[in-house]
Design a protein around this motif. Structure first.
Motif, PDB file in Angstrom:
ATOM      1  N   SER A  75     -11.694  26.611 -14.415  1.00 32.39           N
ATOM      2  CA  SER A  75     -13.089  26.577 -15.228  1.00 32.39           C
ATOM      3  C   SER A  75     -13.993  27.241 -14.184  1.00 32.39           C
ATOM      4  O   SER A  75     -14.638  26.779 -13.185  1.00 32.39           O
ATOM      5  N   ASN A  94     -17.127  26.999 -15.622  1.00 32.94           N
ATOM      6  CA  ASN A  94     -18.238  26.003 -15.755  1.00 32.94           C
ATOM      7  C   ASN A  94     -18.059  25.028 -14.563  1.00 32.94           C
ATOM      8  O   ASN A  94     -19.151  24.609 -14.136  1.00 32.94           O
ATOM      9  N   PHE A 131      -5.094  21.321 -17.682  1.00 31.96           N
ATOM     10  CA  PHE A 131      -5.783  21.890 -19.022  1.00 31.96           C
ATOM     11  C   PHE A 131      -4.533  22.166 -20.042  1.00 31.96           C
ATOM     12  O   PHE A 131      -4.762  21.965 -21.129  1.00 31.96           O
ATOM     13  N   LYS A 159      -8.398  16.402 -23.352  1.00 35.36           N
ATOM     14  CA  LYS A 159      -8.468  15.712 -24.611  1.00 35.36           C
ATOM     15  C   LYS A 159      -7.704  14.341 -24.448  1.00 35.36           C
ATOM     16  O   LYS A 159      -7.750  13.781 -25.847  1.00 35.36           O
ATOM     17  N   GLN A 190     -14.303  18.368 -22.628  1.00 33.10           N
ATOM     18  CA  GLN A 190     -14.703  19.530 -21.851  1.00 33.10           C
ATOM     19  C   GLN A 190     -14.918  19.225 -20.431  1.00 33.10           C
ATOM     20  O   GLN A 190     -15.158  18.036 -20.025  1.00 33.10           O
ATOM     21  N   VAL A 191     -14.569  20.225 -19.351  1.00 29.95           N
ATOM     22  CA  VAL A 191     -14.900  20.211 -18.147  1.00 29.95           C
ATOM     23  C   VAL A 191     -16.053  21.159 -17.781  1.00 29.95           C
ATOM     24  O   VAL A 191     -16.123  21.924 -18.742  1.00 29.95           O
ATOM     25  N   PRO A 192     -16.975  20.832 -17.077  1.00 27.22           N
ATOM     26  CA  PRO A 192     -16.822  19.855 -15.896  1.00 27.22           C
ATOM     27  C   PRO A 192     -17.856  18.483 -16.480  1.00 27.22           C
ATOM     28  O   PRO A 192     -18.361  18.418 -17.399  1.00 27.22           O
ATOM     29  N   ASP A 215     -21.533  18.208 -18.802  1.00 33.42           N
ATOM     30  CA  ASP A 215     -22.199  19.269 -19.176  1.00 33.42           C
ATOM     31  C   ASP A 215     -22.707  20.293 -17.750  1.00 33.42           C
ATOM     32  O   ASP A 215     -23.195  19.630 -16.726  1.00 33.42           O
ATOM     33  N   SER A 216     -21.930  21.501 -17.563  1.00 33.49           N
ATOM     34  CA  SER A 216     -22.224  21.956 -16.463  1.00 33.49           C
ATOM     35  C   SER A 216     -23.783  22.199 -16.051  1.00 33.49           C
ATOM     36  O   SER A 216     -24.100  22.102 -14.762  1.00 33.49           O
ATOM     37  N   GLN A 248     -22.359  31.751 -22.532  1.00 30.89           N
ATOM     38  CA  GLN A 248     -21.274  30.935 -23.124  1.00 30.89           C
ATOM     39  C   GLN A 248     -20.462  31.439 -24.243  1.00 30.89           C
ATOM     40  O   GLN A 248     -19.639  31.512 -24.350  1.00 30.89           O
ATOM     41  N   GLN A 268     -18.320  34.369 -22.083  1.00 28.64           N
ATOM     42  CA  GLN A 268     -17.237  33.239 -21.827  1.00 28.64           C
ATOM     43  C   GLN A 268     -16.284  33.323 -23.175  1.00 28.64           C
ATOM     44  O   GLN A 268     -14.953  33.187 -22.816  1.00 28.64           O
ATOM     45  N   TYR A 275     -20.008  33.548 -15.454  1.00 27.40           N
ATOM     46  CA  TYR A 275     -19.387  34.322 -16.355  1.00 27.40           C
ATOM     47  C   TYR A 275     -19.705  35.845 -16.380  1.00 27.40           C
ATOM     48  O   TYR A 275     -19.111  36.599 -17.165  1.00 27.40           O
TER      49      TYR A 275
HETATM   50  N1  LIG Z   1     -21.438  23.701 -22.479  1.00 29.54           N
HETATM   51  C1  LIG Z   1     -20.283  23.207 -21.599  1.00 29.54           C
HETATM   52  C2  LIG Z   1     -19.144  24.084 -22.011  1.00 29.54           C
HETATM   53  C3  LIG Z   1     -18.249  23.504 -21.042  1.00 29.54           C
HETATM   54  C4  LIG Z   1     -16.815  24.537 -21.438  1.00 29.54           C
HETATM   55  O1  LIG Z   1     -16.693  25.441 -22.216  1.00 29.54           O
HETATM   56  N2  LIG Z   1     -15.750  23.795 -20.599  1.00 29.54           N
HETATM   57  C5  LIG Z   1     -14.337  24.664 -20.883  1.00 29.54           C
HETATM   58  C6  LIG Z   1     -13.828  24.931 -19.466  1.00 29.54           C
HETATM   59  S1  LIG Z   1     -14.724  26.169 -18.755  1.00 29.54           S
HETATM   60  C7  LIG Z   1     -13.622  23.528 -21.589  1.00 29.54           C
HETATM   61  O2  LIG Z   1     -13.456  22.284 -21.103  1.00 29.54           O
HETATM   62  N3  LIG Z   1     -12.932  23.862 -22.697  1.00 29.54           N
HETATM   63  C8  LIG Z   1     -12.178  23.113 -23.575  1.00 29.54           C
HETATM   64  C9  LIG Z   1     -12.914  22.751 -24.961  1.00 29.54           C
HETATM   65  O3  LIG Z   1     -13.823  23.312 -25.175  1.00 29.54           O
HETATM   66  O4  LIG Z   1     -12.117  22.289 -25.575  1.00 29.54           O
HETATM   67  C10 LIG Z   1     -20.693  23.061 -20.133  1.00 29.54           C
HETATM   68  O5  LIG Z   1     -21.778  23.908 -19.713  1.00 29.54           O
HETATM   69  O6  LIG Z   1     -20.424  22.329 -19.513  1.00 29.54           O
END
Ligand SMILES: N[C@@H](CCC(=O)N[C@@H](CS)C(=O)NCC(=O)O)C(=O)O
Length: 197
Positions: A10, A12, A34, A40, A52-54, A65-66, A105, A109, A162
């Motif tokens: 990840s 983020n 993942f 989920k 989502q992570v992190p 949220d990162s 993002q 990303q 990214y």
């Molecule tokens: N805005 C969120 C975006 C986080 C994000 O996109 N994480 C990705 C991994 S880098 C994730 O968990 N994606 C799975 C999903 O969105 O279902 C942040 O900055 O934390």
């Protein structure tokens, strides 16, 4: 000590791990599977309802949220250095956090996900959004070493994750020489760690 919920790949999550290393904050990583959809799972959705992570667990509280995680680590361990509280300094950092959460993002990303993970989406639209972000960073770094202030802040950490892999999104980085020099400056910071682990 705080707990960081992330995955091995990840970007983020990498932002938070990198800042923790730069400020010397002790951080225990918890890697989610993942591919198996652990992010989920009902148990993880109690930690981050967005799935989502992190996310981090610190001082008995959960933060997701990162950007929010960067704010916590910067203020808890970095004092005024990485996220100042004077009105102008904080606002200048915030404008770059907004770029990271929007054009980076949903541009860089997202385009990378379409190219490398065959995620659905409009590649050209995402690349165009990503190039907007790169243009803004290129203009700024042409005559400033760091994005927000005269020193590195979480603005740099939020944006770099990214940007440094924009090539994966089939974006030609040779058009952004000042941005590449800025990435190298980040790599030169004491405590810098690679995204590969
Ligand atoms: N805005 C969120 C975006 C986080 C994000 O996109 N994480 C990705 C991994 S880098 C994730 O968990 N994606 C799975 C999903 O969105 O279902 C942040 O900055 O934390």
């Amino acid at each position: 000590m705080f707990k960081l919920y992330t995955t091995r790949n990840s970007g983020n999550g990498y932002k938070v791990r990198l800042l923790a290393s730069l400020v010397g904050a002790p951080c225990e990583q918890v890697f989610l599977d993942f591919a198996a959809g652990e992010h989920k799972s009902p148990a993880y959705l109690k930690i981050n309802p967005r799935g989502q992570v992190p996310a981090i667990e610190a001082e008995g509280r959960i933060i997701w949220d990162s950007t929010a995680c960067l704010v916590y680590v910067a203020r808890r361990y970095g004092g005024e250095s990485w996220l100042p509280t004077d009105p102008l300094g904080m606002a200048e950092v915030a404008q770059w956090l907004a770029l990271a959460s929007n054009e980076i993002q949903f541009g860089l990303q997202a385009a990378r996900g379409i190219v490398t993970m065959r995620r659905p989406g409009n590649l050209e639209e995402c690349q165009a959004r990503g190039r907007t972000a790169l243009g803004v960073i290129e203009q700024r770094t042409a005559d400033h070493p760091w994005l927000a202030l005269g020193r590195p802040t979480i603005a740099d950490i939020a944006c770099q994750a990214y940007v440094e892999v924009a090539g994966d999104a089939n974006i030609d980085m040779s058009a952004y020489p000042a941005t590449q020099a800025w990435l190298k400056r980040i790599e030169g910071l004491p405590g810098w760690v690679s995204r590969v682990q």
